[in-house]
Design an enzyme around this catalytic site. Structure first.
Site, PDB file in Angstrom:
ATOM      1  N   SER A 112       0.807  -1.210   0.000  1.00  0.00           N
ATOM      2  CA  SER A 112       0.000   0.000   0.000  1.00  0.00           C
ATOM      3  C   SER A 112       0.846   1.269   0.000  1.00  0.00           C
ATOM      4  O   SER A 112       1.648   1.481  -0.893  1.00  0.00           O
ATOM      5  CB  SER A 112      -0.946  -0.042   1.202  1.00  0.00           C
ATOM      6  OG  SER A 112      -1.856   1.012   1.131  1.00  0.00           O
ATOM      7  N   HIS A 113       0.710   2.064   1.054  1.00  0.00           N
ATOM      8  CA  HIS A 113       1.380   3.363   1.123  1.00  0.00           C
ATOM      9  C   HIS A 113       2.777   3.264   1.732  1.00  0.00           C
ATOM     10  O   HIS A 113       3.436   4.273   1.905  1.00  0.00           O
ATOM     11  CB  HIS A 113       0.531   4.298   1.977  1.00  0.00           C
ATOM     12  CG  HIS A 113       0.181   3.668   3.292  1.00  0.00           C
ATOM     13  ND1 HIS A 113      -0.818   2.721   3.408  1.00  0.00           N
ATOM     14  CD2 HIS A 113       0.735   3.789   4.507  1.00  0.00           C
ATOM     15  CE1 HIS A 113      -0.869   2.307   4.652  1.00  0.00           C
ATOM     16  NE2 HIS A 113       0.057   2.939   5.344  1.00  0.00           N
ATOM     17  N   ASP A 276      -2.160   6.805  -3.192  1.00  0.00           N
ATOM     18  CA  ASP A 276      -1.050   6.067  -2.599  1.00  0.00           C
ATOM     19  C   ASP A 276      -0.525   4.963  -3.523  1.00  0.00           C
ATOM     20  O   ASP A 276      -0.951   4.861  -4.681  1.00  0.00           O
ATOM     21  CB  ASP A 276      -1.459   5.484  -1.238  1.00  0.00           C
ATOM     22  CG  ASP A 276      -2.352   4.268  -1.377  1.00  0.00           C
ATOM     23  OD1 ASP A 276      -3.114   4.198  -2.364  1.00  0.00           O
ATOM     24  OD2 ASP A 276      -2.297   3.370  -0.505  1.00  0.00           O
ATOM     25  N   ASP A 278      -0.920   1.768  -4.030  1.00  0.00           N
ATOM     26  CA  ASP A 278      -1.801   0.836  -4.746  1.00  0.00           C
ATOM     27  C   ASP A 278      -3.139   1.471  -5.130  1.00  0.00           C
ATOM     28  O   ASP A 278      -4.065   0.770  -5.536  1.00  0.00           O
ATOM     29  CB  ASP A 278      -2.025  -0.434  -3.919  1.00  0.00           C
ATOM     30  CG  ASP A 278      -2.689  -0.141  -2.592  1.00  0.00           C
ATOM     31  OD1 ASP A 278      -2.492   0.977  -2.062  1.00  0.00           O
ATOM     32  OD2 ASP A 278      -3.419  -0.999  -2.074  1.00  0.00           O
ATOM     33  N   ASP A 280      -5.621   3.078  -3.468  1.00  0.00           N
ATOM     34  CA  ASP A 280      -6.886   3.090  -2.726  1.00  0.00           C
ATOM     35  C   ASP A 280      -7.023   4.312  -1.810  1.00  0.00           C
ATOM     36  O   ASP A 280      -8.106   4.604  -1.337  1.00  0.00           O
ATOM     37  CB  ASP A 280      -7.124   1.773  -1.962  1.00  0.00           C
ATOM     38  CG  ASP A 280      -5.980   1.403  -1.041  1.00  0.00           C
ATOM     39  OD1 ASP A 280      -4.991   2.147  -0.991  1.00  0.00           O
ATOM     40  OD2 ASP A 280      -6.081   0.354  -0.378  1.00  0.00           O
ATOM     41  N   ARG A 281      -5.921   5.046  -1.582  1.00  0.00           N
ATOM     42  CA  ARG A 281      -6.019   6.248  -0.739  1.00  0.00           C
ATOM     43  C   ARG A 281      -6.042   7.514  -1.591  1.00  0.00           C
ATOM     44  O   ARG A 281      -5.477   7.530  -2.686  1.00  0.00           O
ATOM     45  CB  ARG A 281      -4.808   6.351   0.191  1.00  0.00           C
ATOM     46  CG  ARG A 281      -4.777   5.299   1.243  1.00  0.00           C
ATOM     47  CD  ARG A 281      -3.635   5.554   2.201  1.00  0.00           C
ATOM     48  NE  ARG A 281      -3.721   4.600   3.292  1.00  0.00           N
ATOM     49  CZ  ARG A 281      -3.127   4.734   4.455  1.00  0.00           C
ATOM     50  NH1 ARG A 281      -2.372   5.795   4.694  1.00  0.00           N
ATOM     51  NH2 ARG A 281      -3.265   3.839   5.394  1.00  0.00           N
ATOM     52  N   LYS A 375     -11.393   0.639  -0.733  1.00  0.00           N
ATOM     53  CA  LYS A 375     -11.452   2.082  -0.908  1.00  0.00           C
ATOM     54  C   LYS A 375     -10.870   2.415  -2.280  1.00  0.00           C
ATOM     55  O   LYS A 375     -10.156   1.610  -2.858  1.00  0.00           O
ATOM     56  CB  LYS A 375     -10.740   2.809   0.220  1.00  0.00           C
ATOM     57  CG  LYS A 375      -9.324   2.369   0.482  1.00  0.00           C
ATOM     58  CD  LYS A 375      -8.840   2.943   1.806  1.00  0.00           C
ATOM     59  CE  LYS A 375      -7.431   2.496   2.119  1.00  0.00           C
ATOM     60  NZ  LYS A 375      -7.343   1.711   3.344  1.00  0.00           N
TER      61      LYS A 375
END
Ligand code: G1P
Ligand code: ZN
Length: 539
Positions: A112-113, A276, A278, A280-281, A375
């Site tokens: 992710s982030h 981010d 991937d 989703d943010r 998300k």
């Protein structure tokens, strides 16, 4: 062609808030990745006839891990894999493909982030047929399996060419390599008013989107520049790099500093956003203006009628307990369902599946809806663009009008990072024991109404989850304490502060929250126990 390889178990393959997240070097240890994947296949049981989606955010080690995953899937009897071209799929795009093709699950290779590269982090997110990440009951089983694993199965074959679109075979397993972006763009076109947003850009509206050298670059270029007509170059850091160009791909005021500085300069665009690693943010910025994710959720929910896909009504809205209460006032005004869940998107899945909620969000720059079960960063950006196109108002005007209508929840999060796990665990345990004594107490003018752990009873599967400690004051202010579940080493204590005002709308958030911060640090003895007098990251 199928080899069975003997292996030794690792003791630390426990998934956190969002899948398994480790230092890349940990995942690169002999058989580490293979053990974890085999533990998943063993937990699934019979994989014959099953189809899975596979992708990743392009970070270092993705290319190698994805080949292992494909060969292990073939050896474990999987019928078909749908793989993003060159191994790329954002988390929301993957959830969409998973649901659209009614597959049995999916894997996103991403931390992710978290930073990437040989010295960064690597991760594996596993979603089941719901399109969302598996519940804790299943991840617990995978963890138990991983502690006893003695062998794994892998197909002995050359690497698959993932640049070539179309179908290939590995033994009996079919591998379909798909355009990573196409289905996602089509879904967004079905949700939002693209012609209104096109007009906005045609009339000279300017935007900057920072993909942070991660997976959303190709999605953002296709959608914002090619389809909607934003000026070429509006998307920056658009090429996914294995180490994200050294960036920490987390869209917040700290790590997306370049974008923030630009938007607070004289050259600022009308609108800016970042996603981010991937995808989703999201972070939303106006000219010299930052929208907190908690406010963003409230504003999107309040404006659902402006969006074609939601204009006929929404079921309700969910937020994580740590997120500010701003959206609760919107839910009340629209008379729709309202749910508070533990931190982690997986807790929204049952609520979406049972038509209890349509929108959901977390303070950690996550917003989304039931179009998928993750998300969705670009979805949130398009939602804002659609509101701007429909109202003709700026980000700042939209937000200020929202505060006028509902009052303002001043909100900030303070992260204390790199703390020894034992110290962090003891701090939380001692604090929990102390909470009953705090009830009814007054500290520096703030009277405590309730101090208790946050306990969630899922209305659908009736599971119970305890996550975080909450002190609520009589004026509605709140302090939430949690330990992060996404780190790859040590512990991070998160302290979330919130204070509501009906009419004081233009104060500095920190000024409004200084006293609460002092109380939060004192009550939990953070400086004494951690040696830290200040948070490492403030968002
Ligand atoms: C963090 C966020 C949480 C989010 C998760 C995955 O988890 O706080 O809201 O769902 O990342 O993106 P944490 O490290 O706090 O457990
Ligand atoms: Zn992410």
């Amino acid at each position: 062609m199928i080899k069975t390889i003997a292996t030794q178990p690792y003791s630390d393959q426990k998934m956190g808030t969002g899948g398994l997240r480790k230092k890349t070097k940990v995942v690169m240890q002999p058989n580490y990745f293979e053990n974890f994947m085999q533990s998943i296949f063993n937990t699934i049981g019979d994989s014959s006839g099953k189809t899975f989606v596979v992708g990743g955010d392009g970070r270092f080690y993705n290319a190698i891990a994805i080949q292992k995953l494909i060969k292990m899937a073939a050896a474990n009897g999987v019928a078909k894999l749908i793989v993003g071209q060159n191994g790329l799929l954002s988390t929301p795009a993957s959830s969409n493909i998973l649901l659209k093709n009614k597959t049995d699950g999916g894997f996103v290779l991403s931390a992710s982030h978290n930073p990437g590269g040989g010295n960064g982090d690597f991760g594996i997110k596993y979603a089941n047929e719901t399109g969302g990440q598996i519940p804790t009951s299943i991840s617990d089983k995978i963890f138990e399996t991983s502690k006893q694993i003695s062998e794994y199965k892998i197909f002995d074959a050359p690497d698959i060419d993932l640049s070539r679109l179309g179908t290939q075979k590995l033994g009996d397993m079919e591998i379909e390599v798909i355009d990573s972006v196409k289905d996602y763009v089509e879904m967004m076109e079905r949700i939002f008013d693209f012609s209104a947003i096109k007009k906005l850009f045609a009339n000279g509206f300017s935007m900057r989107f920072d993909a942070m050298n991660a997976v959303t670059g190709p999605y953002a270029i296709r959608i914002f520049e090619e389809v909607l007509g934003a000026t070429k170059g509006s998307v920056v850091h658009a090429i996914p790099l294995p180490d994200f160009g050294g960036l920490h791909p987390d869209p917040n005021l700290v790590y997306a500093k370049e974008l923030v500085d630009f938007m607070f300069s004289e050259h600022a665009a009308d609108f800016a956003a970042a996603n981010d690693g991937d995808g989703d943010r999201n972070m939303i910025l106006g000219k010299k203006f930052f929208v907190t994710p908690s406010d963003s959720l409230a504003i999107l929910t309040d404006n659902f009628k402006l969006i074609p896909a939601y204009k006929n009504g929404i079921f309700g809205v969910g937020k994580s307990a740590a997120t500010s209460s701003a959206v609760s006032r919107v839910a009340q005004a629209h008379n729709i369902g309202y749910y508070e869940v533990p931190t982690g998107w997986k807790y929204f899945v049952n609520l979406m599946d049972s038509n209890r909620i349509t929108f959901c969000g977390e303070e950690s720059f996550g917003t989304g809806s039931s179009h998928i079960r993750e998300k969705d960063g670009i979805w949130a950006v398009l939602f804002w663009l659609n509101i701007i196109a429909a109202t003709g108002k700026s980000v700042e005007e939209i937000t200020r009008e929202h505060w006028q209508k509902y009052g303002r929840s001043y909100y900030m999060r303070f992260d204390f990072e790199g703390i020894t796990t034992d110290i962090a665990d003891k701090l939380m345990a001692d604090l929990e024991n102390k909470l009953p004594l705090l009830n009814g107490k007054e500290i520096n003018g703030f009277k405590i109404a309730n101090a208790a752990p946050f306990v969630y009873n899922d209305p659908v599967d009736h599971s119970t989850t305890k996550n975080g400690l909450i002190i609520t004051f009589e004026d509605g202010s709140r302090i939430v304490y949690r330990l992060s579940g996404t780190g790859s080493s040590g512990a991070t204590i998160r302290v979330y502060l919130e204070r509501y005002s009906k009419d004081n709308l233009n104060a500095e958030p920190l000024a409004m929250l200084t006293e609460l911060l002092r109380i939060a640090l004192d009550v939990a003895e953070i400086p004494e126990r951690t040696g830290k007098h200040q948070a490492d990251v403030v968002t």
